[in-house]
Structures are given as C-alpha cells and as structure tokens.
Motif scaffolding. Structure first.
Motif, PDB file in Angstrom:
ATOM      1  N   GLY A 116      46.743  -1.823  58.058  1.00  0.00           N
ATOM      2  CA  GLY A 116      48.194  -1.731  58.156  1.00  0.00           C
ATOM      3  C   GLY A 116      48.702  -0.487  58.857  1.00  0.00           C
ATOM      4  N   ALA A 117      50.007  -0.450  59.048  1.00  0.00           N
ATOM      5  CA  ALA A 117      50.757   0.601  59.756  1.00  0.00           C
ATOM      6  C   ALA A 117      50.508   0.498  61.267  1.00  0.00           C
ATOM      7  CB  ALA A 117      50.412   1.984  59.218  1.00  0.00           C
ATOM      8  N   SER A 118      51.158   1.367  62.032  1.00  0.00           N
ATOM      9  CA  SER A 118      50.986   1.343  63.493  1.00  0.00           C
ATOM     10  C   SER A 118      49.575   1.839  63.820  1.00  0.00           C
ATOM     11  CB  SER A 118      52.011   2.279  64.140  1.00  0.00           C
ATOM     12  OG  SER A 118      51.708   3.609  63.762  1.00  0.00           O
ATOM     13  N   GLY A 144      48.490  -2.736  61.431  1.00  0.00           N
ATOM     14  CA  GLY A 144      49.152  -3.858  60.766  1.00  0.00           C
ATOM     15  C   GLY A 144      49.884  -4.799  61.697  1.00  0.00           C
ATOM     16  N   TYR A 145      49.608  -4.710  63.003  1.00  0.00           N
ATOM     17  CA  TYR A 145      50.323  -5.571  63.949  1.00  0.00           C
ATOM     18  C   TYR A 145      49.317  -6.507  64.614  1.00  0.00           C
ATOM     19  CZ  TYR A 145      54.084  -2.600  62.638  1.00  0.00           C
ATOM     20  OH  TYR A 145      55.024  -1.949  61.878  1.00  0.00           O
ATOM     21  N   ALA A 167      48.855  -2.024  54.012  1.00  0.00           N
ATOM     22  CA  ALA A 167      50.128  -1.329  54.250  1.00  0.00           C
ATOM     23  C   ALA A 167      50.940  -2.098  55.291  1.00  0.00           C
ATOM     24  CB  ALA A 167      49.855   0.100  54.738  1.00  0.00           C
ATOM     25  N   LEU A 168      51.536  -3.205  54.866  1.00  0.00           N
ATOM     26  CA  LEU A 168      52.314  -4.031  55.801  1.00  0.00           C
ATOM     27  C   LEU A 168      53.794  -4.039  55.440  1.00  0.00           C
ATOM     28  CD1 LEU A 168      49.983  -7.202  56.035  1.00  0.00           C
ATOM     29  CD2 LEU A 168      50.043  -5.245  57.583  1.00  0.00           C
ATOM     30  N   GLY A 169      54.200  -3.264  54.451  1.00  0.00           N
ATOM     31  CA  GLY A 169      55.585  -3.300  53.960  1.00  0.00           C
ATOM     32  C   GLY A 169      55.794  -4.511  53.060  1.00  0.00           C
ATOM     33  N   SER A 170      56.922  -4.492  52.367  1.00  0.00           N
ATOM     34  CA  SER A 170      57.203  -5.582  51.415  1.00  0.00           C
ATOM     35  C   SER A 170      58.298  -6.500  51.945  1.00  0.00           C
ATOM     36  CB  SER A 170      57.682  -4.991  50.092  1.00  0.00           C
ATOM     37  OG  SER A 170      56.613  -4.339  49.481  1.00  0.00           O
ATOM     38  N   LYS A 172      55.943  -8.535  52.994  1.00  0.00           N
ATOM     39  CA  LYS A 172      54.868  -9.068  53.840  1.00  0.00           C
ATOM     40  C   LYS A 172      53.478  -8.820  53.243  1.00  0.00           C
ATOM     41  CE  LYS A 172      53.477  -9.248  58.621  1.00  0.00           C
ATOM     42  NZ  LYS A 172      53.633  -8.739  59.980  1.00  0.00           N
ATOM     43  N   GLY A 193      52.490  -0.281  50.993  1.00  0.00           N
ATOM     44  CA  GLY A 193      53.738  -0.010  51.727  1.00  0.00           C
ATOM     45  C   GLY A 193      53.581   1.021  52.826  1.00  0.00           C
ATOM     46  N   GLY A 194      54.445   2.028  52.793  1.00  0.00           N
ATOM     47  CA  GLY A 194      54.451   3.025  53.874  1.00  0.00           C
ATOM     48  C   GLY A 194      53.490   4.188  53.637  1.00  0.00           C
ATOM     49  N   ASP A 197      51.793   6.051  56.537  1.00  0.00           N
ATOM     50  CA  ASP A 197      52.706   6.900  57.319  1.00  0.00           C
ATOM     51  C   ASP A 197      52.825   8.273  56.660  1.00  0.00           C
ATOM     52  OD1 ASP A 197      53.120   4.713  58.956  1.00  0.00           O
ATOM     53  OD2 ASP A 197      54.889   4.041  57.866  1.00  0.00           O
ATOM     54  N   ARG A 220      64.663   9.430  50.418  1.00  0.00           N
ATOM     55  CA  ARG A 220      64.393   8.486  51.495  1.00  0.00           C
ATOM     56  C   ARG A 220      65.695   8.073  52.194  1.00  0.00           C
ATOM     57  NH1 ARG A 220      59.710   4.156  51.748  1.00  0.00           N
ATOM     58  NH2 ARG A 220      59.381   4.559  53.944  1.00  0.00           N
ATOM     59  N   ARG A 227      67.641   3.097  56.548  1.00  0.00           N
ATOM     60  CA  ARG A 227      67.165   2.205  55.485  1.00  0.00           C
ATOM     61  C   ARG A 227      68.244   1.880  54.454  1.00  0.00           C
ATOM     62  NH1 ARG A 227      61.344   2.198  54.839  1.00  0.00           N
ATOM     63  NH2 ARG A 227      61.659   1.702  52.662  1.00  0.00           N
ATOM     64  N   ARG A 230      68.550  -1.513  52.734  1.00  0.00           N
ATOM     65  CA  ARG A 230      67.605  -1.891  51.679  1.00  0.00           C
ATOM     66  C   ARG A 230      68.065  -1.367  50.327  1.00  0.00           C
ATOM     67  NH1 ARG A 230      61.504  -1.549  53.689  1.00  0.00           N
ATOM     68  NH2 ARG A 230      61.326  -1.667  51.439  1.00  0.00           N
TER      69      ARG A 230
END
Ligand code: UDP
Length: 251
Positions: A116-118, A144-145, A167-170, A172, A193-194, A197, A220, A227, A230
């Motif tokens: 996951g993540a970039s 994660g892409y 770590a794909l975020g929620s 997902k 999650g993040g 990062d 945050r 954000r 959210r």
C-alpha cells in the motif's frame, strides 16, 4: 494457549464491535497467538467514520465484523464504549500498534509484507523500518496502486509472510482484505490506513500531546484541511450515539 494470548470477547458497538485489549502488550500477545495458531485472521481499526458508515451499509458492517481483532482506534470509539457500556477502554491506535508489532516481528523473526501507499511512500517506509530494525525480515512490498490483485496475492504467498500490512485507506483496505483473506496464506493481515505515510515521514505523526489526549483528529484537520469532508462524519456519529443511548441499545 497462554491466557494473555487469548483474544478478549468483543464489545458490541452499534453496528460494529471493538476488542477490549488491556494494553499494546496485550494486543501484541494476541497477535502472536494468532500467528502461532496459524489461523487466518485480520484486524481493522474502529473509528467514528467507520461506525457511521457501517450503520448505513450492511455489507461494510459485515466485512468489518469479519475481523478477529477490532481495535478501538480513536477517542470517538472509546467515547462510545464509555457511553454505551459505562466502561473506560484503553485506546489502541493503528499507527502505534503497527510500530509495536514491527518491533515484535524484529525480535521474533516474523516475516512481514508491506502493501500500500504511493511507490515513494512504500519505499520510504521500507527504508525507515530497516534503518530502525536492521534484522527485520521485510520479505516483500508493493505500492497500493495496482490493477491485478491476483498478482499481489501470488507475491504475498511466495514471500511466506507472517503478517501482511495493508495501507490502502478505508474502506478500500477492509474490502480488499476481506475479499482476499481466504486466498492469502499469511496468518495475520492488518489494515493500517495512512501509516506508511507516517513511517516514511511524508505525513507527520500527531504530536504526543494529541496522541495522549485523543485529539489526533483535530491535528489532522488543522494539518490537512482538505480532509474536512471526512470529519463531517463526527457530528453525525455523535447524534447516532445519542440515539442509541436514549434507546438503551448497544447494538
Ligand atoms: N492508498 C493506496 N491505494 C489506493 C488509495 C489509497 O495505496 O488506491 C493509500 C494512500 O496512498 C495512503 C493511504 O492509502 O497512503 C490512505 O491514507 P489515509 O490516511 O487516507 O487512511 P485512512 O484515514 O483512510 O485510514
């Protein structure tokens, strides 16, 4: 199995549930128990946003409730336990549990996989973790892409990882883990999650004072104002909590 490796019975929390761990040590011991037992399990973090979404999305609620471990990640979830169950629950945040599990993995020789993540963040997290724990067995990683989940599953299985951090975020990551749990060999998968990062230094971890007071969400909001949408779930969550309380319901 040692008593402290037995996962405590979950507490119902509106459409979801939380696992009442006593401490990070307790949570890590339970993960150790799962890995030793070799049974397939996964963990999700419970927060107000997820509770609110799950209330209106049965499918999401089911796949979150499929998790063996549901950590009480945020102050909002802890507040809901206090209001509905009348008891204080130790918060176990996803980022801090990740750090504890990585430390334990380095001690125990567990193999971990970072998904996951970039690409930059994934690589940065990999390097930062190895710098901190030189003996850590990071047996695979991927950003994660990706398009082809089948290839990812093959790579994870080839790596023979004990823990797969996702770590794909929620939501997902919860959907991905639940959808692939059966075909992934790693005994334990955890949605983080993040976190990569934060580990890679791309996002600053909330300062200690915010972590202690449970105001990470405020930090945050101030540090990443985009954000804010959210965070609209928060007042809706509080209203929902009040309705449960007035109706005398826990679930
Ligand atoms: N992410 C990813 N693939 C995707 C969407 C998101 O790898 O298709 C990553 C993103 O790069 C970030 C993390 O998932 O590292 C989501 O972080 P966030 O803090 O938004 O997590 P959440 O608050 O949803 O748990």
């Amino acid at each position: 199995m040692d008593a402290d490796k037995k996962i405590p019975e979950p507490l119902p929390l509106m459409s979801l549930k939380v696992t009442p761990f006593l401490s990070y040590r307790h949570a890590c011991a339970c993960v150790e128990g799962l890995i030793e037992a070799g049974r397939k399990a996964y963990s999700v973090a419970i927060n107000p946003e997820k509770i609110y979404q799950a209330e209106h999305d049965r499918e999401l609620a089911d796949l979150i409730n499929g998790a063996r471990i549901c950590i009480c990640d945020g102050i909002g979830a802890a507040l809901a336990v206090r209001v509905l169950h009348g008891r204080a629950l130790t918060r176990i945040t996803g980022v801090a549990l990740f750090f504890e599990l990585v430390k334990k993995a380095a001690e125990k020789g567990w193999k971990i996989y970072l998904l996951g993540a970039s690409p930059e963040s994934n690589q940065g997290a990999y390097e930062a973790l190895l710098a901190k724990h030189p003996g850590l067995k990071i047996v695979g990683r991927h950003d994660g892409y990706f398009e082809d989940s089948g290839k990812i599953v093959e790579d994870v299985n080839r790596s023979r990882a004990d823990i797969l951090f996702v770590a794909l975020g929620s939501p997902k990551q919860e959907q991905w883990i639940a959808g692939h749990r059966e075909v992934i060999d790693a005994p334990f998968c955890m949605g983080v999650g993040g976190t990569f990062d934060v580990v890679s230094g791309r996002v600053k971890w909330a300062p200690a004072v915010c972590r202690k007071t449970g105001t990470e969400w405020l930090y945050r909001l101030v540090s990443e104002p985009k954000r804010w949408r959210r965070q609209l779930a928060l007042p809706k969550f509080l209203w929902l909590l009040l309705r449960y309380k007035l109706a005398g319901k826990k679930k």
